[in-house]
Structures are given as structure tokens and as C-alpha cells.
Design an enzyme around this catalytic site. Structure first.
Site, mmCIF file in Angstrom:
data_model
loop_
_atom_site.group_PDB
_atom_site.id
_atom_site.type_symbol
_atom_site.label_atom_id
_atom_site.label_comp_id
_atom_site.label_asym_id
_atom_site.label_seq_id
_atom_site.Cartn_x
_atom_site.Cartn_y
_atom_site.Cartn_z
ATOM 1 C CB SER A 138 -1.018 51.585 55.736
ATOM 2 O OG SER A 138 0.062 50.912 56.338
ATOM 3 C CE1 TYR A 151 -1.435 47.219 52.213
ATOM 4 C CE2 TYR A 151 0.244 48.456 53.384
ATOM 5 C CZ TYR A 151 -1.013 47.891 53.350
ATOM 6 O OH TYR A 151 -1.857 48.006 54.437
HETATM 7 P P1 NAD Z 1 -8.581 41.680 55.624
HETATM 8 O O1 NAD Z 1 -7.890 40.801 54.641
HETATM 9 O O2 NAD Z 1 -8.974 41.128 56.938
HETATM 10 O O3 NAD Z 1 -9.888 42.312 54.932
HETATM 11 C C1 NAD Z 1 -9.845 42.858 53.637
HETATM 12 C C2 NAD Z 1 -11.250 43.000 53.093
HETATM 13 O O4 NAD Z 1 -11.180 43.505 51.744
HETATM 14 C C3 NAD Z 1 -12.023 41.681 53.021
HETATM 15 O O5 NAD Z 1 -13.361 41.860 53.407
HETATM 16 C C4 NAD Z 1 -11.951 41.322 51.538
HETATM 17 O O6 NAD Z 1 -13.022 40.528 51.094
HETATM 18 C C5 NAD Z 1 -11.992 42.704 50.915
HETATM 19 N N1 NAD Z 1 -11.468 42.668 49.545
HETATM 20 C C6 NAD Z 1 -10.224 42.291 49.149
HETATM 21 N N2 NAD Z 1 -10.163 42.327 47.805
HETATM 22 C C7 NAD Z 1 -11.369 42.723 47.349
HETATM 23 C C8 NAD Z 1 -11.934 42.926 46.047
HETATM 24 N N3 NAD Z 1 -11.245 42.718 44.910
HETATM 25 N N4 NAD Z 1 -13.227 43.319 45.955
HETATM 26 C C9 NAD Z 1 -13.943 43.495 47.079
HETATM 27 N N5 NAD Z 1 -13.478 43.330 48.326
HETATM 28 C C10 NAD Z 1 -12.206 42.937 48.452
HETATM 29 O O7 NAD Z 1 -7.610 42.955 55.784
HETATM 30 P P2 NAD Z 1 -7.446 44.054 56.952
HETATM 31 O O8 NAD Z 1 -6.171 43.790 57.629
HETATM 32 O O9 NAD Z 1 -8.691 44.183 57.737
HETATM 33 O O10 NAD Z 1 -7.210 45.348 56.064
HETATM 34 C C11 NAD Z 1 -8.202 46.323 55.849
HETATM 35 C C12 NAD Z 1 -7.531 47.605 55.366
HETATM 36 O O11 NAD Z 1 -6.641 48.100 56.381
HETATM 37 C C13 NAD Z 1 -6.675 47.420 54.113
HETATM 38 O O12 NAD Z 1 -6.813 48.534 53.271
HETATM 39 C C14 NAD Z 1 -5.271 47.351 54.676
HETATM 40 O O13 NAD Z 1 -4.304 47.744 53.733
HETATM 41 C C15 NAD Z 1 -5.381 48.337 55.817
HETATM 42 N N6 NAD Z 1 -4.351 48.179 56.859
HETATM 43 C C16 NAD Z 1 -4.217 46.993 57.519
HETATM 44 C C17 NAD Z 1 -3.254 46.881 58.492
HETATM 45 C C18 NAD Z 1 -3.060 45.619 59.252
HETATM 46 O O14 NAD Z 1 -2.038 45.519 59.957
HETATM 47 N N7 NAD Z 1 -3.970 44.656 59.176
HETATM 48 C C19 NAD Z 1 -2.424 47.972 58.805
HETATM 49 C C20 NAD Z 1 -2.594 49.157 58.121
HETATM 50 C C21 NAD Z 1 -3.572 49.255 57.143
#
Ligand code: NAD
Length: 256
Positions: A138, A151
């Protein structure tokens, strides 16, 4: 032979966006996530792009479940070329009220699971003389924001781990890189908008304008496709010398 990719957390948000792009490239895909309709999501993508898919709901809080997920992927498709460590969770709170259990869960899922999964694929990737590990960190892997102690710690940790794995993988054609997005409109961020609204005593619209996008020079959420395209590039055979680095897709946030 089509290559195989495992994307953790690929039944939602960024992971699903990445999976759809790998599907267009003809990869076999191990979908993974806790969404109750995960199997249907995997099947629908598989049908649309005429590719082989499987689905697992392994809990990334448990190292033995992660090892089993890797084993299942290799036994289903006979190989595992690309691992995208994407799954993650968020919780926002001032440190004095931050529940220990939330801190520990974030470290477990966002950081420790990256270690366990990468460790578990290593032998197979060495044997193949090909491996691509892509960690979704991130902008919070290189910058901090208040109320995100767990985080920011986990995401910085992932970048450190990325560099070590790049060094260890160099002689086996295993690369390891991190992608560092700014804000992407996914269910994770929609949850955060609600939490931040509480923490900052603002409306949700104010959080988007005054907290989330304030640091991005480009006043837009990062599109899923940009992250997916970057992952496709990093997975290529020709990307063998691209390793140990982070690709920051943050709309100019960290340029300041
Ligand atoms: P999201 O909540 O849409 O998806 C997260 C996924 O992780 C889901 O499929 C969920 O089921 C899975 N997950 C969560 N806990 C779990 C567990 N204990 N066991 C198995 N699976 C699990 O989130 P997102 O926004 O798509 O984020 C995806 C990645 O991108 C993350 O690592 C997040 O930190 C990173 N990220 C997101 C953003 C943003 O703005 N959305 C920005 C930078 C980084």
C-alpha cells in the site's frame, strides 16, 4: 501450457480485479477468499474466459491452512507460477483505544500470511526455475497516516520482506515485488470511510474529500485495472530482472 496463479483474497475488490486480468491472459486461477459466494465468482470468471479455475476459502490466520492452500493449488493445476499475496483487512483507531485483537489480526493476515504463503511456494518455484511473487502492500507501506498503527506496520513489513525474498530468489528466477496503491474503491475502503467518519467526526463525503483523497495529487480513486495491469507485467517471463522493488500507484501522494 497455461501458467497458474494463486491470488489470495480474489473473491472481492483488488484481488478480483487482478484475477479478471489474469483470466484474460489465459492463466489457470486458484481463487481464494472468505466471501460466501466465492465458488460462484470463480466459476463465472472461468466460464467467461474459458480458463481452468478452483476456489479455496482457507483462513489466512492459520499457517497450516495456508500451507494446505498452496498444496491444493499445486495438486489441482500441477504447478504454481505466480503468487499474488493480496488478502488484507483494515481497522482504524487511535492507538490508545486500538484493540489488541484487531492489531494481531492485521499483522497475521496482512503480513504473516505473506511469509507463510511465500515460504510454502518456494520449493515448487525453485523446482520450476520460475516464480513470481507479487505482494499487494500500500502507499501505507511507505507513508504513515494517523489511526492506522497496525496497518502501516504490516504494510511496511511486507516491503521489507519483498526485498529479502527478491535477494533469496534471484538465483532461481523467482522475483518478488510489491505494488503500493493509494485509495481504491473496494469493500475494504467503503468500511474505512465509515470508520474514519466516526474517528474524525465527519460525514462520509467529507472523509473522501478531506481525508482520503487529500494526499493524492490526482483526485480519483486508483482504478482496479491499473493494479491488475501492473501485476500482469510483473508476472511475465521477461520481467526476470524486475525484483525487490515497490511500484507505487498512488496518484502522486508520495511525490510530495
Ligand atoms: P477487500 O475487503 O475487498 O478484499 C479482501 C479480501 O481478503 C477478501 O476476499 C477477503 O475474503 C480476504 N480475506 C480477509 N481476511 C481473510 C482471512 N482471514 N482469510 C482469508 N481471506 C481473507 O479489500 P481490498 O480493498 O480489495 O484489499 C485487497 C488488498 O489491497 C489488501 O491487502 C489491502 O490492504 C490492499 N490495499 C487496498 C487499498 C484500497 O484502497 N482498497 C489500497 C492499498 C492497498
Amino acid at each position: 501450457m497455461n501458467k497458474t496463479v494463486l491470488i489470495t483474497g480474489s473473491t472481492s475488490g483488488i484481488g478480483l480485479g487482478i484475477a479478471k486480468q489474469f483470466a484474460k491472459e489465459g492463466y489457470n486461477i486458484m481463487f481464494h477468499g472468505l466471501e460466501s459466494n466465492g465458488a460462484e465468482i470463480a466459476e463465472a470468471v472461468g466460464k467467461k474466459q474459458h480458463i481452468n479455475v478452483a476456489f479455496s476459502n482457507a483462513n489466512l490466520m492459520q499457517s497450516d491452512a495456508i500451507e494446505q492452500l498452496i498444496e491444493d493449488t499445486i495438486s489441482t493445476f500441477g504447478a504454481l507460477h505466480v503468487l499474488v499475496n493480496n488478502a488484507g483487512i483494515q481497522f482504524v483507531s487511535p492507538i490508545e483505544d486500538f484493540p489488541n485483537s484487531k492489531y494481531e489480526n492485521i499483522i497475521a493476515i496482512n503480513m504473516n500470511a505473506v511469509f507463510y504463503a511465500s515460504k510454502a511456494v518456494w520449493k515448487q518455484m525453485k523446482k520450476q526455475k520460475f516464480g513470481r511473487i507479487i505482494n499487494i502492500s500500500s502507499v501505507h507501506g511507505i507513508r504513515a497516516s494517523e489511526y492506522k498503527s497496525a496497518y502501516v506496520t504490516a504494510k511496511h513489513g511486507v516491503i521489507g520482506m519483498t526485498k529479502v525474498l527478491a535477494l533469496e530468489g534471484a538465483k532461481f528466477n523467482i522475483t518478488c515485488n510489491a505494488i503500493c496503491p493509494g485509495y481504491v474503491k473496494t469493500p475494504l475502503v467503503e468500511g474505512q470511510i465509515k470508520d474514519q467518519a466516526k474517528a474524525h467526526h465527519m460525514t462520509e463525503a467529507e472523509v473522501v474529500e478531506k481525508v482520503m483523497l487529500i494526499k493524492q495529487a490526482v483526485k480519483q480513486f486508483v482504478p482496479l485495472e491499473a493494479i491488475a495491469d501492473m501485476a500482469i507485467l510483473l508476472a511475465k517471463e521477461s520481467s526476470t530482472t524486475i525484483t525487490g522493488t515497490e511500484f507505487v500507484l498512488d496518484g502522486g501522494w508520495s511525490a510530495q
